[in-house]
Scaffold this motif. Structure first.
Motif, short mmCIF file in Angstrom:
data_model
loop_
_atom_site.label_atom_id
_atom_site.label_comp_id
_atom_site.label_asym_id
_atom_site.label_seq_id
_atom_site.Cartn_x
_atom_site.Cartn_y
_atom_site.Cartn_z
N ALA A 424 11.29 -5.77 -7.29
CA ALA A 424 11.44 -5.22 -8.63
C ALA A 424 10.38 -5.91 -9.48
CB ALA A 424 12.83 -5.50 -9.20
N GLY A 425 9.92 -5.24 -10.52
CA GLY A 425 8.89 -5.84 -11.37
C GLY A 425 7.50 -5.52 -10.81
N CYS A 426 6.48 -6.00 -11.53
CA CYS A 426 5.13 -5.62 -11.12
C CYS A 426 4.63 -6.43 -9.91
CB CYS A 426 4.17 -5.70 -12.29
SG CYS A 426 4.08 -7.32 -13.07
N ALA A 427 5.43 -7.40 -9.44
CA ALA A 427 5.08 -8.13 -8.22
C ALA A 427 4.87 -7.17 -7.05
CB ALA A 427 6.20 -9.12 -7.87
N LYS A 428 5.55 -6.03 -7.11
CA LYS A 428 5.54 -5.09 -5.97
C LYS A 428 4.15 -4.61 -5.59
CE LYS A 428 7.88 -1.67 -8.28
NZ LYS A 428 8.04 -2.11 -9.65
N TYR A 429 3.23 -4.60 -6.59
CA TYR A 429 1.90 -4.04 -6.31
C TYR A 429 1.13 -4.86 -5.28
CZ TYR A 429 2.40 -0.61 -10.02
OH TYR A 429 2.82 0.44 -10.80
N ARG A 430 1.62 -6.04 -4.97
CA ARG A 430 0.97 -6.85 -3.94
C ARG A 430 1.27 -6.30 -2.54
NH1 ARG A 430 -3.14 -10.50 -5.31
NH2 ARG A 430 -2.88 -10.69 -7.56
N TYR A 431 2.29 -5.45 -2.39
CA TYR A 431 2.63 -4.96 -1.03
C TYR A 431 3.18 -3.55 -0.97
CZ TYR A 431 6.26 -7.78 -3.14
OH TYR A 431 7.10 -8.35 -4.07
N ASN A 432 3.28 -2.85 -2.11
CA ASN A 432 3.93 -1.54 -2.03
C ASN A 432 3.03 -0.43 -1.49
OD1 ASN A 432 2.34 -1.19 -4.30
ND2 ASN A 432 3.95 -0.25 -5.55
N LYS A 433 1.77 -0.76 -1.25
CA LYS A 433 0.89 0.25 -0.66
C LYS A 433 0.50 -0.13 0.77
CE LYS A 433 -0.56 1.60 -5.28
NZ LYS A 433 -1.59 1.54 -6.32
N LEU A 434 1.09 -1.20 1.28
CA LEU A 434 0.79 -1.62 2.66
C LEU A 434 1.60 -0.76 3.64
CD1 LEU A 434 1.03 -5.53 2.29
CD2 LEU A 434 -1.05 -4.14 2.37
#
Ligand code: FSO
Ligand code: SF4
Length: 543
Positions: A424-434
């Motif tokens: 949850a939160g913008c941390a996700k952008y580190r792995y949500n496209k892997l």
């Protein structure tokens, strides 16, 4: 100036000349002074509440003013000069109400009595900032409490905008600010910090109620990350009401709307699916906006933090609203009672602009807030019992510019195939496209939503505890490896501690505002830890 409220603070200890975030010294000082006068208001308004003469307008003012001092929300000197003046006037009104009610105002603290004109603000600010508290442990605890309350104010403001308020939450924010003016012992301050976590749970539950009642329960959703060939508006930040009004006003105009950063989870709510011009998500987390706003081509609406100092190349396309401010940017005024904000200027501007430049193609999947996950509970429980899922990793929180945050992508990649990330939160952008795949149809990254939707992750954990018949949430196969950046992450952390979650790892660095002794208390009482290398941390978490 001295500011150490966020993870990117200079040298991990404090920004002193200018913020790494771009905040200038005069703005930092004015923010300190505003917080100081809010403390004075709070001393009096605690009395006013006890006497039954407190006014809702005071609660709202304190909440909004706290929110405006969050990292990357407002950089505008004129805004804060005005706010300090308003705060002084409001404080004196509360005093007058107390006199009228026959109550003698508590005037022992300077924040209740000091008054002067704008020419004196900077000098005063220098004297009342963070370093005015000499004892570093007391300072650390006062600031931890203040940052928790700032995060609380942000979430309370979102709920309030949707018509949800809770007196207990307003009362706590003021009680906490008042407490920072008193000579409390470290133990007393620690218990207030923990109590702050309780109200953190309350405010996130309230916001969850506000969001889901207004917009429905988030559901599994594929979000387009490509672009169409129409002029478009990009909306960023966390404010769903602004999005609703923008979509209403853009529908049928030929102008598309895309989300950026923390607005991505809006796509998961059923309510927003009816808008054909609500195309998808453009770009990544907040700190990449200097490149992504440039290539977007159309106007951008910043509804909350995180705003980065805009580049000249796209500055004229950035509009701010709510508590967001930056000198020279166009401001969309607050809504008048019973009316929507007026986005017509923004829409007209969009029509003059070329369509967004494509960054990527494809889709990302999200919408795993508590209701959706609990409807899959049987499947999840079965997968855990069968050993197909060995462990869940809560990797919620924030993203940021620091190179060291690559750790989180690497950690996600290195996780064994039988683990699931709850985010949850913008941390996700580190792995949500892997391409991390799924486990029997359950995606290996389950995105619950914005940072406030970390509440959902706690609800899920508590439900799993019940299903598995455990007495302690820490017996679940869940590890917490959380990335933090600004003060909303502080209230999320305090909320998790209040719910009894132990052994949370915080990175990429521990907060600069924790003194060695306060850090020691957190380590010894709650098992809080930092992060190391991906390899070592994986071994530690999987042991
Ligand atoms: Fe990110 Fe910024 Fe939501 Fe924060 S956009 S960093 S925790 O403001 O609020 O997650
Ligand atoms: Fe420094 Fe963070 Fe404060 Fe900005 S918000 S001045 S980067 S500590």
């Amino acid at each position: 100036m001295f500011c150490y409220q966020c993870q990117e603070t200079a040298k991990g200890s404090g920004c002193t000349l200018r913020g790494v975030c771009g905040k200038t010294a005069d703005v930092a000082n004015l923010q300190d002074l505003l917080i100081y006068v809010l403390k004075g208001i709070s001393v009096l308004n605690v009395q006013a509440r006890e006497a039954g003469v407190n006014k809702p307008a005071v609660d709202v003012f304190v909440m909004e003013a706290l929110f405006s001092t969050i990292t990357n929300a407002n950089f505008d000197k004129a805004y804060f000069v005005g706010k300090v003046q308003d705060a002084l006037a409001i404080r004196d009104q509360v005093k007058a109400e107390l006199f009228q009610a026959g109550v003698a105002p508590q005037e022992s603290h300077d924040s209740v009595t000091w008054t002067d004109g704008p020419y004196a603000f900077e000098a005063k600010a220098e004297a009342v900032g963070i370093l005015a508290t000499e004892n570093e442990d007391v300072r650390s605890l006062r600031e931890l409490l203040t940052y928790g309350v700032k995060g609380m104010a942000a979430y309370a403001e979102h709920a309030y905008t949707l018509g949800y308020g809770q007196d207990g939450i307003f009362a706590f924010m003021q009680r906490a600010l008042k407490a920072t003016t008193e000579e409390l012992s470290a133990d007393q301050l620690v218990s207030l910090v923990l109590e702050c976590g309780k109200f953190g749970v309350d405010v996130m539950a309230l916001l969850d109620q506000a969001n889901t009642t207004t917009y429905g329960n988030p559901e599994i959703t594929k979000v387009n990350i490509g672009v169409r060939n129409n002029p478009a508006i990009l909306i960023s930040g966390h404010d769903l009401k602004d999005l609703e009004e923008l979509l209403e006003q853009t529908k049928g105009t030929g102008v598309d709307v895309y989300t950026h950063g923390e607005m991505l989870p809006a796509h998961y709510y059923p309510f927003f699916k009816k808008y054909d011009n609500f195309v998808g998500n453009y770009g990544n987390a907040w700190w990449l906006q200097d490149k992504e706003f440039a290539s977007f081509n159309g106007p951008i609406l910043m509804t909350t933090n995180c705003l980065v100092t805009p580049k000249e190349s796209y500055k004229d396309r950035v509009y701010v609203t709510g508590v967001v401010g930056f000198e020279g940017l166009k401001q969309i005024p607050a809504r008048a009672a019973g009316q929507s904000k007026d986005f017509s200027g923004l829409i007209a501007h969009a029509k003059q602009c070329p369509a967004p430049q494509e960054l990527e193609q494809g889709e990302i999947v999200g919408g795993f807030a508590h209701n959706q996950v609990l409807s899959l509970a049987d499947k999840v429980v079965e997968a855990v019992k069968a050993g197909a899922i060995k462990k869940f990793f809560v990797m919620a929180g924030c993203d940021g510019r620091m190179k060291s945050r690559d750790y989180y992508s690497e950690f996600a990649k290195a996780l064994p195939q039988d683990t699931v990330i709850l985010t949850a939160g913008c941390a996700k952008y580190r792995y949500n496209k892997l391409p991390l795949g799924d486990i029997g149809g359950i995606p290996r990254v389950l995105d619950a939503g914005q940072c406030n939707d970390s509440y959902s992750l706690a609800v899920i954990a508590l439900k799993l505890k019940e299903v598995f018949g455990l007495d302690d949430v820490n017996q679940l196969p869940i590890a917490y490896n959380i990335a933090w950046y600004e003060q909303k992450a502080v209230i999320v952390l305090l909320a998790l501690l209040y719910l009894g979650v132990k052994n949370i790892h915080l990175g990429p660095t521990l907060p600069g505002f924790l003194s060695p002794n306060v850090a020691k208390v957190l380590v010894e009482t709650f098992g809080i830890g930092g992060v190391g290398s991906v390899e070592d941390d994986l071994k530690m978490f999987m042991a």
